[in-house]
Design an enzyme around this catalytic site. Structure first.
Site, short mmCIF file in Angstrom:
data_model
loop_
_atom_site.label_atom_id
_atom_site.label_comp_id
_atom_site.label_asym_id
_atom_site.label_seq_id
_atom_site.Cartn_x
_atom_site.Cartn_y
_atom_site.Cartn_z
CG ASP A 27 -2.22 0.59 1.05
OD1 ASP A 27 -2.03 1.54 -0.34
OD2 ASP A 27 -2.41 0.89 1.59
CG ASP A 40 -5.37 -2.95 -2.82
OD1 ASP A 40 -5.90 -3.60 -3.05
OD2 ASP A 40 -5.42 -2.10 -1.90
CG ASP A 100 -12.31 -0.52 4.37
OD1 ASP A 100 -12.35 -1.63 3.13
OD2 ASP A 100 -13.79 -0.16 3.57
#
Length: 321
Positions: free
Chosen positions: A110, A149, A295
């Site tokens: 991330d 991701d 989240d």
């Protein structure tokens, strides 16, 4: 049909092909080696419901979320990863069920978003970690979602960092093919609103998709199954046109029951989606994210950390309000 009987029948059916070329190590179908998907008895939803039996929300959360087969995520919090992955795959195997595991520990995880920043300390540390992950699963049947991701999170990365990430993913696939022959690995491909189909097809291919079983869509997101299916088919059209192959894909339906409102971080009013199953427009529809897990510090989860279970959010998500 029992696991042993299915295995015996598969072996007998294969006898006429004994002298044919051996299939690739990743060709086994774990869905035919098991009898349904594994519901994690130690999920955050299960733990909360067990610890709060007198709470008025517990029965609904237990019935609608905790008892639904969904993925367990593995990362730096998992301790000895080979032991952890092996224990989870082994528990599912002992019940003749197919487990869903998420590998979420890539170096610079991330990197551009930041809400779930972390991961392995270096590319070499990640290589060791993912090798132990695959070795822990070994020959047990499993589904693995590889690094959510990781192929969408390119917005602030330079070419050298992108090459480094793609090399880590390619090596991960090598490890699973060598050590976990009954595991289907899906490389994560983000969601339809992150990168266009041509861009994602290129990223997948350059990161080694040909060695994977397929790719995953909508992990931890809210976009409808129909939109994800159209996007997955578009990615496959690009793969076929550019590289001469296509791959099956899975969709995370855990929180897409009424689609996205345009927000991705703890939006209000969302609803749980189709429970884990095979088919449904993709190869499988899976609950990869646990409904009710935050989240990050945002939206209706303000003040929470990513992955924290929020019972009120979970309860409202059952009903879509």
């Amino acid at each position: 049909m029992s696991r042993k009987l299915r295995t015996l029948m598969a072996a007998l059916c294969a006898l006429p092909l004994a002298f044919a070329a051996a299939p690739p190590a990743h060709a086994a179908d774990p869905t035919t080696m098991t009898n349904g998907f594994y519901a994690d008895p130690d999920s955050s939803a299960s733990r909360w419901a067990a610890a709060n039996p007198g709470d008025g929300r517990a029965a609904a959360i237990n019935a609608s979320i905790a008892n639904t087969p969904m993925a367990r995520w593995f990362g730096s919090w998992s301790g000895a990863i080979g032991t952890a992955a092996g224990a989870y795959a082994g528990a599912a195997d002992g019940r003749d069920k197919l487990p869903i595991l998420v590998a979420y520990n890539i170096y610079n995880r991330d990197y551009c978003g930041g809400h779930s920043a972390g991961g392995a300390a270096s590319p070499s540390a990640y290589a060791d970690w993912i090798a132990r992950f695959a070795g822990g699963i070994a020959a047990r049947p499993a589904v693995v979602i590889l690094e959510p991701d990781s192929l969408g999170d390119y917005g602030c990365m330079n070419p050298a960092q992108i090459d480094e990430r793609e090399a880590m993913l390619t090596n991960a696939l090598v490890q699973f093919n060598r050590q976990a022959p009954n595991t289907w690995v899906y490389m994560d491909a983000g969601n339809p609103r992150w990168a266009d189909a041509a861009t994602m097809a290129r990223r997948l291919h350059e990161a080694g998709l040909r060695q994977a079983h397929g790719f995953s869509l909508n992990v931890s997101n809210y976009i409808t199954t129909a939109e994800n299916t159209a996007y997955g088919n578009a990615v496959n059209n690009e793969l076929a046109a550019r590289y001469g192959y296509t791959k099956p894909f899975v969709v995370d339906t855990s929180r897409n029951g009424n689609g996205s409102n345009g927000e991705w971080c703890n939006p209000s009013g969302r609803r749980i989606g189709t429970p884990t199953r095979t088919g449904g427009g993709a190869e499988m529809l899976l609950w990869i994210k646990t409904p009710g897990e935050s989240d990050g510090n945002c939206g209706v989860g303000s003040g929470s950390t990513a992955g924290q279970f929020l019972p009120e959010v979970a309860y409202k998500m059952i009903y879509g309000y």
